[in-house]
Write a protein that holds these residues in place. Structure first.
Motif, mmCIF file in Angstrom:
data_model
loop_
_atom_site.group_PDB
_atom_site.id
_atom_site.type_symbol
_atom_site.label_atom_id
_atom_site.label_comp_id
_atom_site.label_asym_id
_atom_site.label_seq_id
_atom_site.Cartn_x
_atom_site.Cartn_y
_atom_site.Cartn_z
ATOM 1 N N PHE A 27 0.841 -1.202 0.000
ATOM 2 C CA PHE A 27 0.000 0.000 0.000
ATOM 3 C C PHE A 27 0.876 1.253 0.000
ATOM 4 C CE2 PHE A 27 -2.437 3.177 2.456
ATOM 5 C CZ PHE A 27 -3.649 3.197 1.771
ATOM 6 N N ALA A 28 1.937 1.232 0.803
ATOM 7 C CA ALA A 28 2.862 2.378 0.862
ATOM 8 C C ALA A 28 3.620 2.545 -0.443
ATOM 9 C CB ALA A 28 3.833 2.198 2.024
ATOM 10 N N ASN A 29 4.121 1.433 -0.988
ATOM 11 C CA ASN A 29 4.892 1.499 -2.237
ATOM 12 C C ASN A 29 4.083 2.135 -3.365
ATOM 13 O OD1 ASN A 29 7.165 0.256 -1.147
ATOM 14 N ND2 ASN A 29 6.500 -1.796 -1.713
ATOM 15 N N ALA A 31 1.755 4.432 -2.997
ATOM 16 C CA ALA A 31 1.196 5.730 -2.575
ATOM 17 C C ALA A 31 -0.320 5.654 -2.428
ATOM 18 C CB ALA A 31 1.583 6.831 -3.566
ATOM 19 N N ALA A 32 -0.795 4.559 -1.863
ATOM 20 C CA ALA A 32 -2.229 4.332 -1.633
ATOM 21 C C ALA A 32 -3.023 4.343 -2.933
ATOM 22 C CB ALA A 32 -2.797 5.368 -0.664
ATOM 23 N N CYS A 34 -3.083 6.494 -4.950
ATOM 24 C CA CYS A 34 -3.607 7.856 -5.122
ATOM 25 C C CYS A 34 -5.135 7.796 -5.216
ATOM 26 C CB CYS A 34 -3.019 8.526 -6.362
ATOM 27 S SG CYS A 34 -3.226 10.330 -6.320
ATOM 28 N N GLY A 53 7.396 1.713 3.056
ATOM 29 C CA GLY A 53 7.494 0.849 1.890
ATOM 30 C C GLY A 53 8.900 0.304 1.719
ATOM 31 N N THR A 76 6.216 6.158 3.712
ATOM 32 C CA THR A 76 4.836 5.757 3.956
ATOM 33 C C THR A 76 3.990 6.168 2.750
ATOM 34 O OG1 THR A 76 4.240 7.865 4.978
ATOM 35 C CG2 THR A 76 5.125 6.143 6.437
ATOM 36 N N ALA A 77 2.760 5.694 2.703
ATOM 37 C CA ALA A 77 1.861 6.074 1.607
ATOM 38 C C ALA A 77 1.670 7.588 1.574
ATOM 39 C CB ALA A 77 0.519 5.370 1.766
ATOM 40 N N THR A 97 -6.597 12.038 -1.211
ATOM 41 C CA THR A 97 -6.001 10.800 -0.683
ATOM 42 C C THR A 97 -5.230 11.096 0.593
ATOM 43 O OG1 THR A 97 -5.811 9.897 -2.925
ATOM 44 C CG2 THR A 97 -4.493 8.849 -1.211
#
Length: 209
Positions: A27-29, A31-32, A34, A53, A76-77, A97
């Motif tokens: 999820f972090a990698n 960026a959620a 976006c 991430g 983080t995201a 987001t």
């Protein structure tokens, strides 16, 4: 950024096989994704929204183990949203987001492997204001002892960092001080703020180090 897909994968046992923490890192990698909707789905599925991430270290023989500052570095995201590619130019989605992540407890002061937080690299004024309004610390410096001032060349962004306590002493990635950078990329608002607040001498001092 497809919440329906996340729900489908969860129903097929994907979260159990992957592991909740690994899902958080994915999820972090991304960026959620976006995606405000994906943030809500992840929160409902109990996926951690504030884990770091991936971190990529160099395998070059001269700099083994050094972190690539232009590659994955454990953001983080929320912090990853500052990357220009994260939202394909959709600034409204980027902002919303971030707003959802903060609503669900994302911490804007979590550091990545370079010691940087979510305010570093931000080029969206509204996003930066949102981060500061939610407790981001402008005084933080990275492992090179540079504040977030040195993560942007945009006058309004640099000004916001200065207004929130960021130090004008440091160097950009190209080695230039703030004063040197201002010669090539005028920042009249930031320059005026420094002079009005008696901090211009601090930006000058670094040039003569």
């Amino acid at each position: 950024g497809r919440p329906n897909t996340a729900d489908r994968l969860e129903s097929l046992g994907w979260l159990d096989r992957l592991g909740i923490d690994e899902a958080g890192r994915t999820f972090a990698n991304g960026a959620a994704g976006c995606s405000p909707a994906l943030v809500e789905t992840a929160a409902r599925l109990k996926i951690p929204l504030d884990l770091p991430g991936k971190v990529e270290r160099s395998t070059d023989s001269d700099i083994v183990g050094e972190i690539d500052e232009f590659g994955p570095r454990g953001r983080t995201a929320l912090a990853a949203l500052s990357d220009s590619y994260a939202c394909d130019g959709n600034e409204e989605r980027r902002l919303e987001t971030a707003r959802r992540l903060l609503k669900h407890g994302a911490n804007p002061n979590r550091r990545d492997a370079l010691g940087e937080t979510a305010i570093f690299g931000v080029e969206n004024v509204a996003l930066l204001k949102l981060l500061y309004a939610n407790g981001a610390d402008g005084r933080v410096t990275n492992r090179k002892r540079a504040s977030a001032v040195f993560s942007s060349w945009t006058d309004d962004i640099v000004l916001l960092h200065l207004q929130h306590g960021a130090s004008p002493i440091g160097r950009f990635f190209d080695g230039k001080s703030l004063r040197e950078q201002m010669k090539e990329r005028p920042m009249p608002k930031a320059s005026r703020w420094l002079k009005d607040h008696g901090q211009w001498h601090m930006a000058l001092w670094k040039d003569n180090e």
